[in-house]
Scaffold this motif. Structure first.
Motif, short mmCIF file in Angstrom:
data_model
loop_
_atom_site.label_atom_id
_atom_site.label_comp_id
_atom_site.label_asym_id
_atom_site.label_seq_id
_atom_site.Cartn_x
_atom_site.Cartn_y
_atom_site.Cartn_z
N THR A 145 4.39 -7.96 3.91
CA THR A 145 5.02 -6.63 4.40
C THR A 145 3.92 -5.85 5.47
N LEU A 146 2.73 -5.79 4.85
CA LEU A 146 1.82 -4.82 5.48
C LEU A 146 1.42 -5.51 6.73
N ASP A 147 1.07 -7.06 6.64
CA ASP A 147 0.67 -7.88 7.85
C ASP A 147 1.73 -7.72 8.88
N GLY A 148 2.91 -7.55 8.42
CA GLY A 148 4.15 -7.73 9.39
C GLY A 148 4.43 -6.22 10.26
N LEU A 149 3.49 -5.31 9.83
CA LEU A 149 3.57 -3.91 10.38
C LEU A 149 2.80 -4.19 11.94
N GLY A 150 1.77 -5.13 11.59
CA GLY A 150 0.99 -5.33 13.02
C GLY A 150 0.01 -4.25 13.12
N THR A 151 -0.74 -4.24 14.28
CA THR A 151 -1.64 -3.26 14.69
C THR A 151 -1.41 -2.61 16.13
N ARG A 152 -0.50 -3.05 16.65
CA ARG A 152 -0.30 -2.66 17.90
C ARG A 152 0.01 -1.20 18.16
N GLU A 153 1.18 -0.59 17.31
CA GLU A 153 1.21 0.50 17.29
C GLU A 153 0.19 1.61 17.18
N LYS A 154 -0.59 1.25 16.02
CA LYS A 154 -1.58 2.20 15.73
C LYS A 154 -2.53 1.41 14.63
N ALA A 155 -3.65 1.75 14.58
CA ALA A 155 -4.72 1.12 13.43
C ALA A 155 -4.49 1.88 12.32
N ARG A 156 -3.60 1.57 11.23
CA ARG A 156 -3.36 2.26 10.20
C ARG A 156 -4.14 1.74 8.95
N ARG A 157 -4.45 2.78 8.27
CA ARG A 157 -5.19 2.26 6.85
C ARG A 157 -4.16 1.97 5.72
N LYS A 158 -4.35 0.81 4.94
CA LYS A 158 -3.39 0.46 4.06
C LYS A 158 -4.25 0.24 2.69
N ILE A 159 -3.47 1.13 1.72
CA ILE A 159 -4.07 1.29 0.47
C ILE A 159 -3.01 1.10 -0.84
N LEU A 160 -3.44 0.29 -1.57
CA LEU A 160 -2.40 0.12 -2.80
C LEU A 160 -2.66 1.12 -3.87
N ILE A 161 -1.56 1.51 -4.48
CA ILE A 161 -1.82 2.77 -5.76
C ILE A 161 -0.74 2.19 -6.69
N HIS A 162 -0.90 2.84 -7.85
CA HIS A 162 -0.12 2.52 -8.86
C HIS A 162 -0.22 1.09 -9.46
N ILE A 163 -1.54 0.98 -9.97
CA ILE A 163 -1.83 -0.45 -10.14
C ILE A 163 -1.86 -0.83 -11.95
N ASN A 164 -0.81 -1.53 -11.90
CA ASN A 164 -0.76 -1.97 -13.52
C ASN A 164 -2.19 -2.61 -14.23
N ASN A 165 -2.15 -2.31 -15.40
CA ASN A 165 -3.43 -3.08 -16.13
C ASN A 165 -3.58 -4.42 -16.22
N THR A 166 -2.40 -4.97 -15.85
CA THR A 166 -2.50 -6.73 -15.82
C THR A 166 -2.88 -7.14 -14.22
N ASN A 167 -2.92 -6.27 -13.41
CA ASN A 167 -2.96 -6.69 -11.99
C ASN A 167 -4.53 -7.45 -11.74
N PRO A 168 -4.73 -8.47 -11.31
CA PRO A 168 -6.10 -9.10 -11.23
C PRO A 168 -6.80 -8.32 -9.82
N ILE A 169 -6.23 -7.64 -9.40
CA ILE A 169 -6.95 -6.83 -8.03
C ILE A 169 -7.69 -5.81 -8.80
N LEU A 170 -7.62 -5.39 -10.03
CA LEU A 170 -8.39 -4.31 -10.56
C LEU A 170 -10.01 -4.90 -10.84
N ASP A 171 -9.99 -6.31 -10.97
CA ASP A 171 -11.41 -7.01 -11.22
C ASP A 171 -11.84 -7.10 -9.60
#
Length: 312
Positions: free
Chosen positions: A261-287
């Motif tokens: 979804t975030l990739d699909g927004l593209g960068t042509r309109e604007k260079a936006r910052r993309k941040i994930l929040i509300h991360i569950n304790n099981t999510n491997p991105i915490l490592d």
């Protein structure tokens, strides 16, 4: 406009008090490159002194102690929290209201659906009426279907707020759990009137609908649902029989997931910052050293942490 991430974890925080998943056990043992996180909430200000608290986590007292800006000490009893806005009526987003009971009367912004839950299924508003008291301000969604209506919350500077209806899940105790209605869950587009810069905050997001995509495309910064990496994360871990979708969350990986979804927004309109929040304790991105975290980095996606500051 300044945004402070007070808490970046999903319900239960990280590590979760009773969880011995790879992430929680590794953090306790010191074998995982990860940072503890409290339950999700942000604070927003247009003047750097008066703040809108968006979601009142059960960890609010620890979050206030860790955030000097929320205690300006202008009087013998004082707080930088000028008002509170709620995205839903989930326990991990509303029970912190009870911790604010010693303060002055509390301006509270939420939808009719959430306000009804706070007076019936989880009657925090009635409890608070015996302490500080609450002044409810309705967040309205216009039209027959999900919609938007911009507003300003007095006392937090030149900030414009546009509630955005989301498809997610009402709390298990809500009368709307099996009969959802617009207003059970919202995101919010927050705009600095002076600079025109904006952030879209949606910690619980189950589906990318037209009004959600429009808000995401408009925003200069996205603070969006990072709860689960995969659709079957909790099932594979043996903690639940429910998928991410069953719980009202869009996972990061897979076709139609948050990364795509975030990739699909593209960068042509604007260079936006993309941040994930509300991360569950099981999510491997915490490592910090996980391949999943590296994959996010390749896509230009950040992972929120407690104390993170965003200036727009």
């Amino acid at each position: 406009m300044k945004i402070i991430v007070l808490g970046s974890a999903a319900g239960g925080g990280f590590p979760q008090w009773n969880c011995n998943c790879r992430n929680c056990a590794g953090l306790r043992a010191g074998t995982l490159a990860a940072t503890p996180r409290t339950q999700s909430s942000i604070a927003v200000s247009g003047n750097g002194t008066d703040w809108l608290l968006i979601n009142a986590s059960p960890d609010i007292l620890a979050q206030v102690r860790a955030t000097a800006a929320l205690q300006p000490a202008r009087a013998s009893r004082d707080s930088g929290i000028a008002a509170v806005m709620l995205m839903d009526a989930q326990v991990d987003h509303v029970t912190g209201l009870l911790m604010l009971r010693e303060g002055r009367r509390l301006p509270l912004y939420c939808t009719t659906s959430v306000w009804n839950d706070l007076n019936t299924s989880l009657p925090l508003a009635r409890v608070l009426s015996h302490y500080c008291g609450v002044d409810w301000h309705e967040l309205q969604l216009i039209g027959d279907g999900p919609g938007m209506r911009a507003m300003q919350a007095p006392g937090i500077g030149d900030i414009r707020l546009t509630p955005v209806a989301l498809s997610s899940k009402a709390p298990p105790y809500s009368r709307h759990r099996m009969y959802p209605c617009a207003g059970d869950n919202i995101g919010v587009l927050i705009e600095d009137i002076g600079s025109g810069k904006s952030v879209f905050y949606a910690p619980g997001l189950g589906m990318i609908e037209p009004q959600v995509e429009a808000a995401m495309r408009h925003a200069d910064c996205l603070l969006v649902d990072g709860t689960f990496w995969s659709a079957d994360e909790m099932i594979v871990a043996g903690f639940s029989k429910k998928s991410a979708a069953d719980m009202g969350h869009l996972p990061q990986s897979g076709e139609g997931g948050m990364i795509a979804t975030l990739d699909g927004l593209g960068t042509r309109e604007k260079a936006r910052r993309k941040i994930l929040i509300h991360i569950n304790n099981t999510n491997p991105i915490l490592d910090d050293d996980s391949p999943e975290r590296a994959q996010l980095a390749r896509h230009g996606i950040e992972v929120a942490f407690d104390g993170m500051e965003i200036d727009l």
